[in-house]
Design a protein around this motif. Structure first.
Motif, PDB file in Angstrom:
ATOM      1  N   ALA A 285      -2.365   2.553   4.342  1.00  0.00           N
ATOM      2  CA  ALA A 285      -2.871   1.900   5.416  1.00  0.00           C
ATOM      3  C   ALA A 285      -4.290   1.188   5.177  1.00  0.00           C
ATOM      4  N   ARG A 286      -4.962   1.813   4.390  1.00  0.00           N
ATOM      5  CA  ARG A 286      -6.326   1.320   4.210  1.00  0.00           C
ATOM      6  C   ARG A 286      -6.312   0.282   3.153  1.00  0.00           C
ATOM      7  N   SER A 287      -5.232   0.506   2.232  1.00  0.00           N
ATOM      8  CA  SER A 287      -5.087  -0.392   0.955  1.00  0.00           C
ATOM      9  C   SER A 287      -4.375  -1.675   1.368  1.00  0.00           C
ATOM     10  N   LEU A 288      -3.248  -1.713   2.087  1.00  0.00           N
ATOM     11  CA  LEU A 288      -2.204  -2.827   2.128  1.00  0.00           C
ATOM     12  C   LEU A 288      -3.055  -4.084   2.720  1.00  0.00           C
ATOM     13  N   PRO A 289      -2.644  -5.308   2.216  1.00  0.00           N
ATOM     14  CA  PRO A 289      -3.383  -6.292   2.725  1.00  0.00           C
ATOM     15  C   PRO A 289      -3.063  -6.581   4.391  1.00  0.00           C
ATOM     16  N   GLY A 290      -4.024  -7.049   5.085  1.00  0.00           N
ATOM     17  CA  GLY A 290      -3.445  -7.456   6.440  1.00  0.00           C
ATOM     18  C   GLY A 290      -2.961  -8.906   6.570  1.00  0.00           C
TER      19      GLY A 290
END
Length: 352
Positions: A285-290
């Motif tokens: 969740a913290r790593s995937l691009p927004g």
């Protein structure tokens, strides 16, 4: 009587010819004129619309073309909203559920039995993480690649309605952009909100896909490092009690825990799988691009020249449109079509 009719021009070959010419003239100026004009106007409308689907940098100045291309990229990447929800359901949740199932109950009477068991658990965890990272990239990149290389296409008929679609060459992904019960209505919708033909600039689309792939690779490398630390912590006893806890004694109903020898007697090693699962979820969740990161992919990418095959296609359609306009003008003059009649015929065609 026949002589009298002949002298009056009501009988004979000459009279027949005059009658045929009169009837033919009436037919030309009524039934045939209407049908011929409608056919020319319908063909002209279809060709002009076909040309509009090839809209690219050739039809406007460079600044406007760059803006239109960027807007089209943004519209097509709108599919990522669904991709994210499908990723959670179809990729992430099954892997998180699998984390709850790996390993087996074991009572260890010696330390020598424990270490291989924990190593085996770590090996299964590492395999799940590697699989998750591979599936994550494929799940996100394929829709991006398909969306940015899809053609704009009209499909449907008067019975089932008409649709403007994004259609890939492999037809593995199709998306309806606009739809209407009548072709003219659909054309009006698209004329009001025109689309940009990304396939006219394949190098531009490919450059954005390459940036997206790099964005995903960087994100997944960050996630991999975080998940690698989680995996290593599982066997780093007793430093990481948040992951694995040594508890003296063993409860018979504690079937979800592992056993480890401690202080000369039986003990259970409780692997906190809920905690590990939450860490896996959090790392991704913290790593995937927004959404904003994907929306900015076009920045710094030059639109470039229009593909030569698309130039040829567009030029051919423009020639057909010029010929249809000439035919329209010629028919209007030959059949004495007034501006009012032409406007009415155009309304009929647009309503089809």
């Amino acid at each position: 009587i026949l002589r009298e009719l002949y002298e009056q021009g009501h009988a004979g070959v000459g009279a027949l010819v005059q009658r045929l010419e009169k009837e033919y003239s009436v037919y030309l100026m009524s039934t045939w004129k209407k049908g011929a004009m409608e056919k020319v106007l319908a063909n002209l409308r279809d060709k002009e619309f076909e040309l509009s689907l090839l809209r690219s940098g050739s039809s406007s100045d460079d600044g406007a073309a760059e803006t239109a291309a960027a807007e089209e990229v943004g519209k097509r990447l709108g599919c990522l909203d669904n991709v994210q929800s499908e990723y959670i359901v179809n990729v992430l949740r099954p892997v998180l559920a699998s984390l709850q199932g790996i390993g087996a109950t074991k009572i260890a009477s010696t330390m020598d039995e424990v270490e291989p068991f924990l190593q085996s658990y770590k090996h299964e965890l590492d395999n799940l993480i590697a699989s998750l990272l591979r599936e994550t990239k494929a799940h996100w990149m394929e829709p991006i690649r398909q969306s940015l290389t899809a053609e704009l296409e009209i499909s449907g008929d008067s019975r089932n309605g008409f649709r403007l679609m994004l259609k890939t060459i492999s037809e593995t992904m199709m998306s309806v952009l606009s739809e209407a019960s009548r072709k003219g209505e659909l054309f009006a919708q698209i004329k009001e909100a025109p689309r940009f033909a990304l396939t006219a600039h394949p190098e531009y689309a490919q450059a954005i896909i390459t940036k997206a792939e790099q964005l995903m690779d960087d994100a997944l490398e960050k996630a991999r490092k975080a998940l690698e630390a989680v995996s290593d912590a599982v066997i780093a006893l007793p430093e990481h009690k948040a992951f694995v806890e040594v508890v003296p004694g063993f409860a018979e109903d504690d079937v979800a825990h592992y056993a480890r020898h401690a202080h000369g007697g039986q003990a259970k090693v409780k692997i906190h799988r809920d905690h590990i699962r939450n860490l896996v979820f959090g790392a991704l969740a913290r790593s995937l691009p927004g959404r904003q990161a994907f929306a900015a992919l076009h920045e710094g990418v030059a639109l470039g020249a229009e593909a030569q095959e698309r130039v040829a296609q567009r030029t051919a359609i423009e020639k057909e449109i010029a010929m249809l306009k000439q035919a329209k003008t010629g028919l209007c003059q030959a059949l004495q079509v007034s501006d009012e009649e032409l406007a009415e015929l155009q309304q009929i065609v647009d309503a089809q």
